[in-house]
Design a protein around this motif. Sequence first.
Motif, PDB file in Angstrom:
ATOM      1  N   HIS A 295       1.681   9.605  -5.588  1.00 35.20           N
ATOM      2  CA  HIS A 295       2.286  10.907  -5.321  1.00 35.20           C
ATOM      3  C   HIS A 295       3.239  11.306  -6.443  1.00 35.20           C
ATOM      4  O   HIS A 295       3.217  12.448  -6.922  1.00 35.20           O
ATOM      5  CB  HIS A 295       3.017  10.869  -3.975  1.00 35.20           C
ATOM      6  CG  HIS A 295       3.762  12.127  -3.659  1.00 35.20           C
ATOM      7  ND1 HIS A 295       3.126  13.313  -3.365  1.00 35.20           N
ATOM      8  CD2 HIS A 295       5.093  12.394  -3.622  1.00 35.20           C
ATOM      9  CE1 HIS A 295       4.035  14.253  -3.151  1.00 35.20           C
ATOM     10  NE2 HIS A 295       5.236  13.715  -3.300  1.00 35.20           N
ATOM     11  N   LEU A 296       4.078  10.390  -6.868  1.00 39.51           N
ATOM     12  CA  LEU A 296       5.035  10.676  -7.937  1.00 39.51           C
ATOM     13  C   LEU A 296       4.333  10.956  -9.261  1.00 39.51           C
ATOM     14  O   LEU A 296       4.734  11.849 -10.009  1.00 39.51           O
ATOM     15  CB  LEU A 296       6.024   9.516  -8.097  1.00 39.51           C
ATOM     16  CG  LEU A 296       7.017   9.334  -6.951  1.00 39.51           C
ATOM     17  CD1 LEU A 296       7.833   8.061  -7.151  1.00 39.51           C
ATOM     18  CD2 LEU A 296       7.934  10.537  -6.825  1.00 39.51           C
ATOM     19  N   THR A 297       3.260  10.242  -9.524  1.00 38.55           N
ATOM     20  CA  THR A 297       2.484  10.466 -10.746  1.00 38.55           C
ATOM     21  C   THR A 297       1.874  11.864 -10.727  1.00 38.55           C
ATOM     22  O   THR A 297       1.908  12.585 -11.737  1.00 38.55           O
ATOM     23  CB  THR A 297       1.376   9.406 -10.891  1.00 38.55           C
ATOM     24  OG1 THR A 297       1.984   8.121 -10.928  1.00 38.55           O
ATOM     25  CG2 THR A 297       0.562   9.617 -12.146  1.00 38.55           C
ATOM     26  N   LYS A 298       1.334  12.268  -9.578  1.00 33.35           N
ATOM     27  CA  LYS A 298       0.760  13.615  -9.445  1.00 33.35           C
ATOM     28  C   LYS A 298       1.844  14.667  -9.647  1.00 33.35           C
ATOM     29  O   LYS A 298       1.638  15.668 -10.346  1.00 33.35           O
ATOM     30  CB  LYS A 298       0.114  13.779  -8.069  1.00 33.35           C
ATOM     31  CG  LYS A 298      -0.505  15.132  -7.849  1.00 33.35           C
ATOM     32  CD  LYS A 298      -1.088  15.270  -6.461  1.00 33.35           C
ATOM     33  CE  LYS A 298      -1.613  16.677  -6.287  1.00 33.35           C
ATOM     34  NZ  LYS A 298      -1.640  17.101  -4.922  1.00 33.35           N
ATOM     35  N   THR A 299       3.005  14.448  -9.063  1.00 28.93           N
ATOM     36  CA  THR A 299       4.114  15.396  -9.197  1.00 28.93           C
ATOM     37  C   THR A 299       4.561  15.511 -10.649  1.00 28.93           C
ATOM     38  O   THR A 299       4.789  16.618 -11.153  1.00 28.93           O
ATOM     39  CB  THR A 299       5.298  14.970  -8.314  1.00 28.93           C
ATOM     40  OG1 THR A 299       4.857  14.904  -6.956  1.00 28.93           O
ATOM     41  CG2 THR A 299       6.446  15.954  -8.414  1.00 28.93           C
TER      42      THR A 299
ATOM     43  N   GLU B 167       0.834  -1.208   0.000  1.00 29.62           N
ATOM     44  CA  GLU B 167       0.000   0.000   0.000  1.00 29.62           C
ATOM     45  C   GLU B 167       0.868   1.258   0.000  1.00 29.62           C
ATOM     46  O   GLU B 167       0.545   2.251  -0.666  1.00 29.62           O
ATOM     47  CB  GLU B 167      -0.921  -0.018   1.218  1.00 29.62           C
ATOM     48  CG  GLU B 167      -2.040   1.000   1.144  1.00 29.62           C
ATOM     49  CD  GLU B 167      -3.023   0.821   2.296  1.00 29.62           C
ATOM     50  OE1 GLU B 167      -3.265   1.827   2.968  1.00 29.62           O
ATOM     51  OE2 GLU B 167      -3.490  -0.306   2.504  1.00 29.62           O
ATOM     52  N   GLN B 168       1.968   1.213   0.741  1.00 34.25           N
ATOM     53  CA  GLN B 168       2.884   2.360   0.790  1.00 34.25           C
ATOM     54  C   GLN B 168       3.480   2.625  -0.587  1.00 34.25           C
ATOM     55  O   GLN B 168       3.609   3.787  -0.996  1.00 34.25           O
ATOM     56  CB  GLN B 168       3.989   2.098   1.806  1.00 34.25           C
ATOM     57  CG  GLN B 168       4.915   3.293   1.989  1.00 34.25           C
ATOM     58  CD  GLN B 168       6.047   2.994   2.968  1.00 34.25           C
ATOM     59  OE1 GLN B 168       6.219   1.860   3.392  1.00 34.25           O
ATOM     60  NE2 GLN B 168       6.804   4.016   3.311  1.00 34.25           N
ATOM     61  N   LEU B 169       3.828   1.589  -1.321  1.00 33.52           N
ATOM     62  CA  LEU B 169       4.365   1.764  -2.670  1.00 33.52           C
ATOM     63  C   LEU B 169       3.331   2.378  -3.601  1.00 33.52           C
ATOM     64  O   LEU B 169       3.654   3.243  -4.426  1.00 33.52           O
ATOM     65  CB  LEU B 169       4.856   0.426  -3.232  1.00 33.52           C
ATOM     66  CG  LEU B 169       6.103  -0.150  -2.596  1.00 33.52           C
ATOM     67  CD1 LEU B 169       6.401  -1.534  -3.171  1.00 33.52           C
ATOM     68  CD2 LEU B 169       7.290   0.774  -2.788  1.00 33.52           C
ATOM     69  N   GLU B 170       2.079   1.951  -3.470  1.00 33.11           N
ATOM     70  CA  GLU B 170       1.012   2.518  -4.295  1.00 33.11           C
ATOM     71  C   GLU B 170       0.824   3.997  -3.993  1.00 33.11           C
ATOM     72  O   GLU B 170       0.602   4.806  -4.898  1.00 33.11           O
ATOM     73  CB  GLU B 170      -0.283   1.749  -4.075  1.00 33.11           C
ATOM     74  CG  GLU B 170      -0.265   0.352  -4.669  1.00 33.11           C
ATOM     75  CD  GLU B 170      -1.520  -0.437  -4.342  1.00 33.11           C
ATOM     76  OE1 GLU B 170      -2.317  -0.002  -3.478  1.00 33.11           O
ATOM     77  OE2 GLU B 170      -1.689  -1.511  -4.935  1.00 33.11           O
ATOM     78  N   GLU B 171       0.913   4.370  -2.723  1.00 31.03           N
ATOM     79  CA  GLU B 171       0.807   5.785  -2.340  1.00 31.03           C
ATOM     80  C   GLU B 171       1.956   6.587  -2.927  1.00 31.03           C
ATOM     81  O   GLU B 171       1.775   7.703  -3.421  1.00 31.03           O
ATOM     82  CB  GLU B 171       0.788   5.923  -0.820  1.00 31.03           C
ATOM     83  CG  GLU B 171      -0.495   5.474  -0.167  1.00 31.03           C
ATOM     84  CD  GLU B 171      -0.442   5.592   1.348  1.00 31.03           C
ATOM     85  OE1 GLU B 171       0.470   6.261   1.888  1.00 31.03           O
ATOM     86  OE2 GLU B 171      -1.312   4.988   2.001  1.00 31.03           O
ATOM     87  N   GLN B 172       3.160   6.033  -2.856  1.00 30.55           N
ATOM     88  CA  GLN B 172       4.319   6.720  -3.420  1.00 30.55           C
ATOM     89  C   GLN B 172       4.175   6.887  -4.925  1.00 30.55           C
ATOM     90  O   GLN B 172       4.484   7.947  -5.467  1.00 30.55           O
ATOM     91  CB  GLN B 172       5.612   5.959  -3.093  1.00 30.55           C
ATOM     92  CG  GLN B 172       6.068   6.115  -1.668  1.00 30.55           C
ATOM     93  CD  GLN B 172       7.350   5.341  -1.390  1.00 30.55           C
ATOM     94  OE1 GLN B 172       7.647   4.339  -2.044  1.00 30.55           O
ATOM     95  NE2 GLN B 172       8.109   5.812  -0.401  1.00 30.55           N
ATOM     96  N   ILE B 173       3.719   5.865  -5.595  1.00 33.15           N
ATOM     97  CA  ILE B 173       3.525   5.940  -7.043  1.00 33.15           C
ATOM     98  C   ILE B 173       2.467   6.991  -7.376  1.00 33.15           C
ATOM     99  O   ILE B 173       2.642   7.784  -8.311  1.00 33.15           O
ATOM    100  CB  ILE B 173       3.148   4.555  -7.627  1.00 33.15           C
ATOM    101  CG1 ILE B 173       4.360   3.634  -7.565  1.00 33.15           C
ATOM    102  CG2 ILE B 173       2.645   4.687  -9.061  1.00 33.15           C
ATOM    103  CD1 ILE B 173       4.073   2.195  -7.923  1.00 33.15           C
TER     104      ILE B 173
END
Length: 64
Positions: free
Chosen positions: A10-14, A2-8
């Motif tokens: 966030h990175l996609t939004k950035t 789940e943490q990896l999905e959140e990071q992805i």
Amino acid sequence: MEQLEEQIAHLTKTVDELSDVVARQDNEITLLINRVRMLMEREADREAAGSGGVVIGDERPPHY
């Protein structure tokens, strides 16, 4: 996981935000290039016509 999905997410939004910034800057740069080109052409026309009259820097006016 789940943490990896959140990071992805966030990175996609950035990346999307940065892409928008780059696209906006490209439009602004294109506009500024066109304006500078127009000003250069206008100044070249003015210089060719001999109607300058602007004293720049240490240049002496023609009546000295």
